[in-house]
Motif scaffolding. Structure first.
Motif, PDB file in Angstrom:
ATOM      1  N   PHE A 247      42.147  46.319  38.092  1.00  0.00           N
ATOM      2  CA  PHE A 247      42.718  45.195  37.350  1.00  0.00           C
ATOM      3  C   PHE A 247      42.823  45.545  35.877  1.00  0.00           C
ATOM      4  CE2 PHE A 247      40.808  43.586  41.156  1.00  0.00           C
ATOM      5  CZ  PHE A 247      41.771  42.700  41.646  1.00  0.00           C
ATOM      6  N   ASP A 248      43.976  45.214  35.271  1.00  0.00           N
ATOM      7  CA  ASP A 248      44.148  45.493  33.852  1.00  0.00           C
ATOM      8  C   ASP A 248      43.497  44.390  33.020  1.00  0.00           C
ATOM      9  OD1 ASP A 248      45.946  43.293  33.642  1.00  0.00           O
ATOM     10  OD2 ASP A 248      47.712  44.575  33.896  1.00  0.00           O
ATOM     11  N   GLY A 249      43.566  44.533  31.697  1.00  0.00           N
ATOM     12  CA  GLY A 249      42.879  43.603  30.810  1.00  0.00           C
ATOM     13  C   GLY A 249      43.346  42.170  30.955  1.00  0.00           C
ATOM     14  N   ASP A 250      44.660  41.961  31.061  1.00  0.00           N
ATOM     15  CA  ASP A 250      45.180  40.595  31.186  1.00  0.00           C
ATOM     16  C   ASP A 250      44.755  39.962  32.498  1.00  0.00           C
ATOM     17  OD1 ASP A 250      46.394  40.785  28.727  1.00  0.00           O
ATOM     18  OD2 ASP A 250      48.350  41.360  29.540  1.00  0.00           O
ATOM     19  N   GLN A 251      44.831  40.722  33.585  1.00  0.00           N
ATOM     20  CA  GLN A 251      44.387  40.200  34.883  1.00  0.00           C
ATOM     21  C   GLN A 251      42.899  39.892  34.863  1.00  0.00           C
ATOM     22  OE1 GLN A 251      45.699  43.655  37.090  1.00  0.00           O
ATOM     23  NE2 GLN A 251      47.456  42.564  37.957  1.00  0.00           N
ATOM     24  N   ALA A 252      42.114  40.791  34.284  1.00  0.00           N
ATOM     25  CA  ALA A 252      40.665  40.584  34.231  1.00  0.00           C
ATOM     26  C   ALA A 252      40.321  39.348  33.410  1.00  0.00           C
ATOM     27  CB  ALA A 252      39.982  41.819  33.640  1.00  0.00           C
ATOM     28  N   ARG A 253      41.011  39.156  32.285  1.00  0.00           N
ATOM     29  CA  ARG A 253      40.749  37.978  31.460  1.00  0.00           C
ATOM     30  C   ARG A 253      41.050  36.693  32.240  1.00  0.00           C
ATOM     31  NH1 ARG A 253      43.215  39.420  27.554  1.00  0.00           N
ATOM     32  NH2 ARG A 253      41.581  39.842  25.997  1.00  0.00           N
ATOM     33  N   ALA A 254      42.170  36.673  32.950  1.00  0.00           N
ATOM     34  CA  ALA A 254      42.532  35.488  33.722  1.00  0.00           C
ATOM     35  C   ALA A 254      41.490  35.179  34.788  1.00  0.00           C
ATOM     36  CB  ALA A 254      43.907  35.689  34.363  1.00  0.00           C
ATOM     37  N   ILE A 255      40.987  36.225  35.440  1.00  0.00           N
ATOM     38  CA  ILE A 255      40.000  36.031  36.514  1.00  0.00           C
ATOM     39  C   ILE A 255      38.671  35.545  35.947  1.00  0.00           C
ATOM     40  CG2 ILE A 255      38.606  37.308  38.200  1.00  0.00           C
ATOM     41  CD1 ILE A 255      41.204  39.095  38.559  1.00  0.00           C
ATOM     42  N   LEU A 256      38.202  36.175  34.903  1.00  0.00           N
ATOM     43  CA  LEU A 256      36.915  35.783  34.322  1.00  0.00           C
ATOM     44  C   LEU A 256      36.976  34.397  33.690  1.00  0.00           C
ATOM     45  CD1 LEU A 256      35.931  39.184  32.700  1.00  0.00           C
ATOM     46  CD2 LEU A 256      35.017  38.217  34.817  1.00  0.00           C
ATOM     47  N   THR A 257      38.090  34.079  33.054  1.00  0.00           N
ATOM     48  CA  THR A 257      38.246  32.757  32.442  1.00  0.00           C
ATOM     49  C   THR A 257      38.252  31.669  33.506  1.00  0.00           C
ATOM     50  OG1 THR A 257      39.485  33.719  30.592  1.00  0.00           O
ATOM     51  CG2 THR A 257      39.708  31.358  30.951  1.00  0.00           C
ATOM     52  N   ALA A 258      38.908  31.927  34.624  1.00  0.00           N
ATOM     53  CA  ALA A 258      38.905  30.952  35.722  1.00  0.00           C
ATOM     54  C   ALA A 258      37.496  30.762  36.267  1.00  0.00           C
ATOM     55  CB  ALA A 258      39.847  31.412  36.832  1.00  0.00           C
ATOM     56  N   GLY A 259      36.751  31.858  36.366  1.00  0.00           N
ATOM     57  CA  GLY A 259      35.378  31.749  36.844  1.00  0.00           C
ATOM     58  C   GLY A 259      34.501  30.961  35.891  1.00  0.00           C
ATOM     59  N   LYS A 260      34.669  31.192  34.589  1.00  0.00           N
ATOM     60  CA  LYS A 260      33.883  30.440  33.603  1.00  0.00           C
ATOM     61  C   LYS A 260      34.177  28.945  33.721  1.00  0.00           C
ATOM     62  CE  LYS A 260      32.827  31.841  29.495  1.00  0.00           C
ATOM     63  NZ  LYS A 260      32.833  32.318  28.092  1.00  0.00           N
ATOM     64  N   ALA A 261      35.422  28.596  33.981  1.00  0.00           N
ATOM     65  CA  ALA A 261      35.791  27.182  34.112  1.00  0.00           C
ATOM     66  C   ALA A 261      35.117  26.535  35.307  1.00  0.00           C
ATOM     67  CB  ALA A 261      37.308  27.039  34.220  1.00  0.00           C
ATOM     68  N   ARG A 262      34.707  27.356  36.293  1.00  0.00           N
ATOM     69  CA  ARG A 262      34.012  26.844  37.476  1.00  0.00           C
ATOM     70  C   ARG A 262      32.497  27.015  37.352  1.00  0.00           C
ATOM     71  NH1 ARG A 262      36.535  25.856  42.240  1.00  0.00           N
ATOM     72  NH2 ARG A 262      34.461  25.031  42.696  1.00  0.00           N
ATOM     73  N   GLY A 263      32.017  27.381  36.153  1.00  0.00           N
ATOM     74  CA  GLY A 263      30.577  27.481  35.935  1.00  0.00           C
ATOM     75  C   GLY A 263      29.972  28.828  36.258  1.00  0.00           C
ATOM     76  N   LEU A 264      30.787  29.853  36.530  1.00  0.00           N
ATOM     77  CA  LEU A 264      30.283  31.197  36.800  1.00  0.00           C
ATOM     78  C   LEU A 264      30.328  32.010  35.510  1.00  0.00           C
ATOM     79  CD1 LEU A 264      32.062  31.992  40.199  1.00  0.00           C
ATOM     80  CD2 LEU A 264      29.878  30.825  39.798  1.00  0.00           C
ATOM     81  N   HIS A 265      29.259  32.737  35.227  1.00  0.00           N
ATOM     82  CA  HIS A 265      29.219  33.498  33.978  1.00  0.00           C
ATOM     83  C   HIS A 265      29.700  34.919  34.221  1.00  0.00           C
ATOM     84  CE1 HIS A 265      28.053  33.291  29.778  1.00  0.00           C
ATOM     85  NE2 HIS A 265      27.835  34.589  29.890  1.00  0.00           N
ATOM     86  N   PRO A 266      30.435  35.508  33.259  1.00  0.00           N
ATOM     87  CA  PRO A 266      31.053  36.815  33.478  1.00  0.00           C
ATOM     88  C   PRO A 266      30.089  37.995  33.449  1.00  0.00           C
ATOM     89  CG  PRO A 266      32.276  35.546  31.843  1.00  0.00           C
ATOM     90  CD  PRO A 266      30.966  34.849  32.059  1.00  0.00           C
ATOM     91  N   ARG A 267      30.458  38.995  34.250  1.00  0.00           N
ATOM     92  CA  ARG A 267      29.968  40.363  34.189  1.00  0.00           C
ATOM     93  C   ARG A 267      31.226  41.218  34.330  1.00  0.00           C
ATOM     94  NH1 ARG A 267      24.851  39.391  35.184  1.00  0.00           N
ATOM     95  NH2 ARG A 267      24.280  41.587  35.097  1.00  0.00           N
ATOM     96  N   VAL A 268      31.217  42.441  33.857  1.00  0.00           N
ATOM     97  CA  VAL A 268      32.425  43.265  33.914  1.00  0.00           C
ATOM     98  C   VAL A 268      32.078  44.699  34.293  1.00  0.00           C
ATOM     99  CG1 VAL A 268      34.472  44.071  32.672  1.00  0.00           C
ATOM    100  CG2 VAL A 268      33.480  41.845  32.095  1.00  0.00           C
ATOM    101  N   HIS A 269      32.780  45.231  35.314  1.00  0.00           N
ATOM    102  CA  HIS A 269      32.810  46.676  35.533  1.00  0.00           C
ATOM    103  C   HIS A 269      33.725  47.248  34.453  1.00  0.00           C
ATOM    104  CE1 HIS A 269      31.174  45.776  39.487  1.00  0.00           C
ATOM    105  NE2 HIS A 269      31.233  47.043  39.853  1.00  0.00           N
ATOM    106  N   ALA A 270      33.172  47.941  33.486  1.00  0.00           N
ATOM    107  CA  ALA A 270      33.928  48.276  32.278  1.00  0.00           C
ATOM    108  C   ALA A 270      33.863  49.758  31.932  1.00  0.00           C
ATOM    109  CB  ALA A 270      33.397  47.460  31.092  1.00  0.00           C
ATOM    110  N   ASN A 271      35.016  50.347  31.675  1.00  0.00           N
ATOM    111  CA  ASN A 271      35.111  51.677  31.086  1.00  0.00           C
ATOM    112  C   ASN A 271      34.363  52.734  31.892  1.00  0.00           C
ATOM    113  OD1 ASN A 271      35.490  49.501  29.086  1.00  0.00           O
ATOM    114  ND2 ASN A 271      35.841  51.162  27.628  1.00  0.00           N
ATOM    115  N   GLN A 272      34.473  52.648  33.211  1.00  0.00           N
ATOM    116  CA  GLN A 272      33.812  53.634  34.060  1.00  0.00           C
ATOM    117  C   GLN A 272      34.605  54.935  34.171  1.00  0.00           C
ATOM    118  OE1 GLN A 272      33.358  52.594  38.213  1.00  0.00           O
ATOM    119  NE2 GLN A 272      32.282  54.489  38.711  1.00  0.00           N
TER     120      GLN A 272
END
Length: 431
Positions: A247-272
């Motif tokens: 997932f690219d940055g824009d897709q990842a932001r959309a997914i994490l933001t939607a999760g935050k709106a449902r009360g889930l806090h973000p974690r990210v697989h990043a820069n591996q």
């Protein structure tokens, strides 16, 4: 190396194996326990004759981040630590355990794992060790096997690896979905995981589902819509694999933001696998952790250092893929909070051993033994925004690991040796 400032949360840890062979348990420990005078739920226990005690409290002992106390003792009351200090000053208790001049440290906090899966990727590993590079695509093999497995098969596999981790000193763990990639399969993975830990992560955004190979936008809509609705009740966290091939940055932001709106806090697989937007996105969204952190710019390091997002390093993945090692020294010297975790999964890091990861971090990532142990205990707790685990101080959960060695340094000094000879989880001796 400054711990995060997380709120307290009820602890979570793998259940002991009720069918474990008693002889094996006995063989793993030479400590002597006096018969209890009261029920385990209310009795107090003194663990004494400890050669060195890691408290992770800089105000204790030698004043280091580990808060080392020599010739120490610990008192457990119920499921909590009640006292630590010089063994000669220990208060009276109902029970007494002689540690026999061994080291005691907090139970390991494994803040990144993928344990709800079926199948095995031995052939992929063998081919990779013969020269084929790792890519995100191998996940599809596990997706197919996981979809085909029954709930009972998935839970049996999960339980197997939890018991394996427990025997190696892990008392708190996080685990993710991500090998179902349908609404039904992601929800059942989380439901199964939630029966064993509170630290459950929704990872519908592991890769784009093979069913949506020609419609990535449609899959993002599913992950942020119907799938999220089904999964949110079973999870605490939301994660995304922000990487080329995933997932690219824009897709990842959309997914994490939607999760935050449902009360889930973000974690990210990043820069591996490459430089990318994952770390910056994690900091922007106040993610609890950015995990992997192998390919970092100076701006990425500065962003992490100025945030409470933990850099979780996963040396098992580099070991199993022959990839470049993360530069832990660079992060630590910049003031970033670092955690160590196993990334236990069937494709890129098939190990449940935190001690193994500690040894790798010391040998190949520029960490000292003290830093590696702190990162695998207090650092992992910070990556879960927890302050009730990863330390041995009054009020913390009574999660302890007893080593068949006089010092925590032996975890790196004697790599591959099964040094864990006792484990207490919530005040109960489980190994």
């Amino acid at each position: 190396m400054t711990p995060g400032r997380p709120p307290a949360r009820p602890g979570s840890a793998p259940e002991p194996d009720p069918t474990a062979d008693q002889a094996t348990k006995d063989a793993m420990s030479n400590a002597t326990t006096v018969s209890p005078a009261h029920s385990a739920s209310t009795a107090s226990t003194l663990i004494t004759n400890i050669a060195s005690l890691v408290t992770n409290d800089p105000s204790s002992g030698d004043g280091s981040p580990l808060g080392l106390i020599q010739d120490a003792a610990v008192v457990i009351e119920g499921d909590r630590i009640a006292w630590t200090g010089d063994h000669r000053k220990a208060p009276a208790t109902d029970n007494r355990v002689d540690a026999g001049g061994r080291a005691v440290l907090p139970g390991f906090v494994d803040s990144h794992s993928h344990l709800v899966f079926a199948g095995d990727r031995t052939q992929e590993f063998n081919a990779r060790m013969s020269g084929r590079p790792y890519s995100a695509g191998g996940i599809r093999t596990t997706v197919a096997a996981t979809r085909a497995a029954s709930d009972e098969e998935l839970e049996a596999n999960l339980t197997r690896y939890l018991h394996e981790a427990l025997r190696q000193g892990t008392t708190t763990f996080e685990t993710k979905s991500g090998y179902g990639l349908t609404v039904e399969d992601e929800a059942r993975a989380l439901r199964i995981a939630a029966a064993h830990t509170d630290e459950v992560t929704y990872l519908g955004a592991h890769i784009v589902s093979p069913d949506y190979a020609e419609d990535p936008a449609g899959y993002v809509a599913l992950v942020t819509g119907e799938m999220l609705d089904a999964c949110a009740p079973h999870a605490r966290w939301i994660d995304v694999f922000c990487e080329k091939g995933a997932f690219d940055g824009d897709q990842a932001r959309a997914i994490l933001t939607a999760g935050k709106a449902r009360g889930l806090h973000p974690r990210v697989h990043a820069n591996q696998l490459s430089y990318g937007p994952g770390v910056q996105l994690a900091v922007e969204l106040d993610a609890a952790s950015a995990d992997h952190c192998t390919h970092l710019t100076d701006a990425d390091v500065d962003a992490l250092a100025g945030s409470r997002t933990v850099a979780t390093l996963l040396p098992g993945a580099e070991f199993s893929t022959r990839a470049e090692w993360p530069d832990a020294r660079r992060l630590l010297e910049a003031g970033v909070t670092v955690a160590l975790s196993t990334d236990c999964n069937p494709g890129s890091s098939f190990t449940s051993s935190v001690p193994f990861c500690i040894a790798l971090a010391v040998r190949d990532m520029g960490m000292t033994p003290d830093e590696a142990v702190w990162s695998a205990t207090a650092g992992g707790a910070a990556a879960l925004r927890r302050d009730d685990v990863g330390r041995l101080t009054p009020g913390a959960c009574a999660d302890l690991t007893l080593l068949d060695a006089p010092s925590h340094v032996h975890l790196a000094y004697r790599p591959g040796v099964p040094l864990v000879s006792g484990v207490w989880r919530r005040g109960e001796r489980v190994m």
